[in-house]
Motif scaffolding. Structure first.
Motif, mmCIF file in Angstrom:
data_model
loop_
_atom_site.group_PDB
_atom_site.id
_atom_site.type_symbol
_atom_site.label_atom_id
_atom_site.label_comp_id
_atom_site.label_asym_id
_atom_site.label_seq_id
_atom_site.Cartn_x
_atom_site.Cartn_y
_atom_site.Cartn_z
ATOM 1 N N LYS A 136 39.596 43.281 38.759
ATOM 2 C CA LYS A 136 40.681 44.258 38.931
ATOM 3 C C LYS A 136 41.655 44.128 37.760
ATOM 4 O O LYS A 136 42.127 43.024 37.458
ATOM 5 N N TRP A 177 31.971 48.447 38.109
ATOM 6 C CA TRP A 177 32.970 48.685 39.144
ATOM 7 C C TRP A 177 32.414 49.424 40.364
ATOM 8 O O TRP A 177 32.795 49.141 41.506
ATOM 9 N N PHE A 192 32.440 48.517 44.246
ATOM 10 C CA PHE A 192 32.889 49.411 45.322
ATOM 11 C C PHE A 192 31.924 49.414 46.499
ATOM 12 O O PHE A 192 32.327 49.251 47.658
ATOM 13 N N TYR A 229 40.539 48.709 47.754
ATOM 14 C CA TYR A 229 41.733 49.508 47.472
ATOM 15 C C TYR A 229 43.026 48.694 47.460
ATOM 16 O O TYR A 229 44.072 49.203 47.074
ATOM 17 N N GLU A 271 42.138 49.454 38.600
ATOM 18 C CA GLU A 271 40.780 49.377 38.083
ATOM 19 C C GLU A 271 40.758 48.652 36.736
ATOM 20 O O GLU A 271 41.747 48.634 36.010
ATOM 21 N N THR A 303 34.129 54.003 36.508
ATOM 22 C CA THR A 303 35.337 53.767 37.295
ATOM 23 C C THR A 303 35.872 55.110 37.755
ATOM 24 O O THR A 303 35.383 56.166 37.329
ATOM 25 N N THR A 346 44.190 51.239 35.369
ATOM 26 C CA THR A 346 45.066 52.159 36.101
ATOM 27 C C THR A 346 46.498 52.126 35.575
ATOM 28 O O THR A 346 47.124 53.172 35.373
#
Lengths: 321, 321, 321, 321
Positions: free
Chosen positions: B173, B205, B209, B218, B223, B248, B254
């Motif tokens: 992350k 990634w 998930f 989440y 990301e 991603t 992010t």
């Protein structure tokens, strides 16, 4: 149309060839199995100029979108976020000040350019490969569009421009042709249909759709297209055609003028032989280019959306010449 | 993250290069203009074995579908006709006895593998090419996904497997990398990023998930991905990269760990340079094959759906090696 | 729960009373036939203070909306026009300058406070009144919610506050009660259940829903409620109860603790007797008022939406005391 | 229509009365505040025979559903479970053998009989009670339909049958009337409009809708209805009318023939005075009964769906005579 009683497909197609089991009891992609790596290379070998064409019709065209008569209505696309939210102080705020727009859609999976799942249509109690028709209930548990979308389609495509071949802007309602006509069109174009070719058959019908009031287009709905004969089915089988792509909504003359049966080729070719069908595919721009440069063969690629359990899925095929 | 106040993108990207006007005042496809016929041929020249890969994630995966946090929920697919109707005597009847299944879907246009419209995201009062941000309201009147879908994408793709390069199953992350890392990864793979290459950047990634409880995935959403620097932006500009494709949800880290700005590269690359972004693209199978045969370059094709006025559209890219 | 094999409803309800044919072969509203004009007047006679209560839960509550486990997800409401469009210059313009907001919704018809169609649920091959179960396929052609919505419901309602009666905020998971308990609760409240009364049974369950994490609420899903016995069914029949209204999702204990059968009362009361079921009805505010003023009877009115072919329809009942 | 320039509503309604602030700065239900318990009792006092009428139009009528011209399309209702699933072996199985049918709907919240939120429509920068128009963006954060649905409507209703009064089956396109005409119609009916009455005004327009080809109905779209004058607005204010209910799509003549302004009464009555509007309400059956028994007053009840943030919500009003 025949004055005789319309036969059931079971009767009409008795003795018609079948590929059930040919690629295993669990096969869900049918004649796409013909498209091995060698076929992909054969398609790629047709690339010359680097020109590309995308073949989907627009989803949400101002004229309305083409669809088979029945419940399938137009797609509804709605914004859920846009500049208006930010001007109003109700947009999602991010550090740094980015803003964004977002939207959702409600649509019929067969309401635009699309690949049929092999299980999309059947007669009797079984869909393609002998899966029980009951497996379609609630969701397409077998032979859905998903395996087709997972595999993707790539191979040598050949455009067969039946409208140009007959000197028409578009074929008439209910006008038919067969495999002999396809071969004649190819010859007139200076090319040849070869085994495992992906057939793109142009009738001009979508051009007619977009230039015609909807009432007139749908009145006495009968599309032009290929028409059933045992010989045509044998030819598809012998030629190992993996994929039939047309610019009509249902890829064949809606009602077989000889037997009166609706869509017999979906059954003879798709259900029985596993030939994949791509429908509502826009071919006019590609066809104009082929007419100009004389190159009617190319790499055809298509990858419908991977909709789990889907009876079909929208697609935007891409051709490389 | 920075203790300083987070700068506005206007400040962060002051002096950052722009391609507005470069392809005309009405251009809506941006850096895809780099992908001319010559680039298509350059991509096709990479085809060797005829292997193909489709890169969309499934719509309606049992684990749930990946989407940026916010209102985007899962797609809802519903049958409107199937065998059950026929067993019940309520199916649509056709002469000859064909039966069919049909369905519809409700989905967010950016809720699966997808291309962003160039106008999907912006800062200040203008989207890509200087169109007013107000043109996004209600519908994306300018720089929607439609022109991208009409053009289609075909060119030389290169896979940059950052996860393998760093010896990880998937990046952490918030883990970052930049253009130097991309070049190093390419070198380690024995290949080279060339001008106008389509970059497919793998972080692993999506594998994370699908193998992780959603709450964990989440939690503290950030990301891994490319991170902003003026040098990286200049490199994209100099290299004339037409398209950034990643596994991603949002193609970059992010939150920029230096400035604290959310998604600066969407703005520096997409809004300002017109680089198209393809997101949520499944690269694991392709990457495994590249690792095995050592071929990391290929013909990349993609054609998102032609959704009129769309802020983005789902896509199933198809790679030919 | 029983160690014995779970009996089929056909067996469990053999000999159970039926009202099929009682109101004619085409009847689709069942026990609502009891609610003639005289009953409406009897309900109206209960009006004293002029206080009113609306009983629907919110559609789109921040906590999430209650629904039976399964595919029913939350409603999605989306603006299609609002001030943002006007600020952006994209709103529909009218002479004089009016502006407006507009929206659409996607929802499950049984995903909020709702009336079941009499054909919503069945066992064997027939729904209420002997219509074939096949008539439910594709659309509810018989005994849909439409005739119920056309008739509307008005009569004497009586609140039976089982939670208060048992000194609890809400009943426990799987806690049961029967018609004797209902009568005892009425007596404790100082009132009496009379023939043709509309029964509003409060368990406090919706209060529990909104104050509990969803995971906890749905874990080992079993609601409290009425439980099946032949005597209870006879009592409903003898009392000519037209409508059972509760604050649970399915109006009865989810699994009959004696037989192990799921929802036997839906079948014994709704399918066989034609008793209409209103579910997910918010009773807490009404109950608090009844406890305060001691008036547990009132005019109950309800009119679900007139959804053609619907298996049920959302409703916002209105009580006048 | 006027040859003069069409005035802006700000100009047309300058000096027009306002109830903003009258019920507090946070009020969201406007003139429904007039409907206190006393008014409910006054309505209940009109109950005589126990006859009831439900007033919603059908959602999904074969003829199509009435809606204001624009994006609002018909509702789409789809089964997600039914007998077909069980016949196919794909239905959800429960102990005891119950089977069920279930469905979902996609609809415009103002696409059927409906209550407008007080914030649904405005001019200038403010909606009802002075809330900023920006509060409508994305969701109706203020003066949504939710508070109206939470309160519910119950009071003395009076039917004013303008069509019968004028000896017509339905009024003509664009035909107008005013408060004087309403009073005259009441007098002719042998009754009287009293303060705080809920007005149900019948034009016969929905009967015209269902008996007319859609093209003809929508051609030169202008509905019959009340027409703006300062005197009419003063009369509504003086009479403290809480709710205007009509059988037209928009409750007033579409375009004011004097000023040329679109829907001025929505602004003068709803935005400024807080009068709630119920639209597309079916009054023909009720009117026929009133004509027969001579009773034009009754208990009117209505409770639109409690849609959080809704610009309006569907409703099935129920009248008790």
């Amino acid at each position: 149309m025949s004055q005789n009683p319309v036969p059931h497909l079971t009767e009409l197609l008795a003795g018609s060839p079948s590929n059930w089991g040919k690629w295993g009891a669990n096969d869900e992609v049918g004649a796409l199995n013909y498209l091995d790596a060698g076929q992909v290379l054969r398609g790629a070998a047709e690339i010359r100029s680097g020109k590309t064409f995308t073949l989907q019709v627009q989803i949400g065209h101002p004229h309305g979108d083409p669809a088979f008569p029945g419940p399938r209505g137009p797609a509804t696309r709605v914004n859920i976020m846009d500049r208006g939210n930010y001007l109003s102080g109700t947009g999602t705020v991010f550090p740094g000040g980015l803003e964004f727009a977002d939207d959702m859609i409600v649509m019929y999976l067969q309401g635009s350019s699309q690949y049929d799942a092999l299980g999309h249509l059947w007669y009797g109690d079984q869909i393609y490969n002998g899966f029980p028709a009951e497996s379609t209930s609630g969701r397409m548990a077998k032979a859905s569009v998903l395996p087709i979308a997972e595999k993707g389609i790539a191979g040598r495509g050949i455009l067969l421009d039946m409208a140009r071949h007959r000197g028409k802007e578009y074929l008439d309602k209910g006008e038919t042709f067969d495999h002999e006509d396809l071969m004649a069109a190819a010859a007139a174009q200076g090319c040849e249909i070869r085994p495992r070719d992906i057939l793109l058959v142009r009738t001009g019908w979508l051009g007619y759709f977009y230039s015609t009031p909807r009432e007139e287009f749908y009145e006495g709905f009968i599309e032009p297209g290929l028409t059933y004969s045992p010989e045509l089915v044998e030819w598809f089988q012998k030629m190992e055609i993996p994929n039939l792509v047309t610019d009509t909504i249902a890829n064949e003359v809606t009602t077989d003028p000889v037997s009166g049966v609706t869509l017999p080729l979906h059954n003879a070719l798709m259900r029985n032989l596993g030939v994949t069908f791509a429908e509502i595919i826009a071919l006019d721009a590609l066809a104009a280019d082929c007419a100009e440069d004389g190159q009617y063969t190319f790499l055809y690629t298509a990858a419908p959306l991977k909709v789990v359990d889907g009876t079909g899925a929208p697609v935007n095929p891409l051709v490389v010449k």
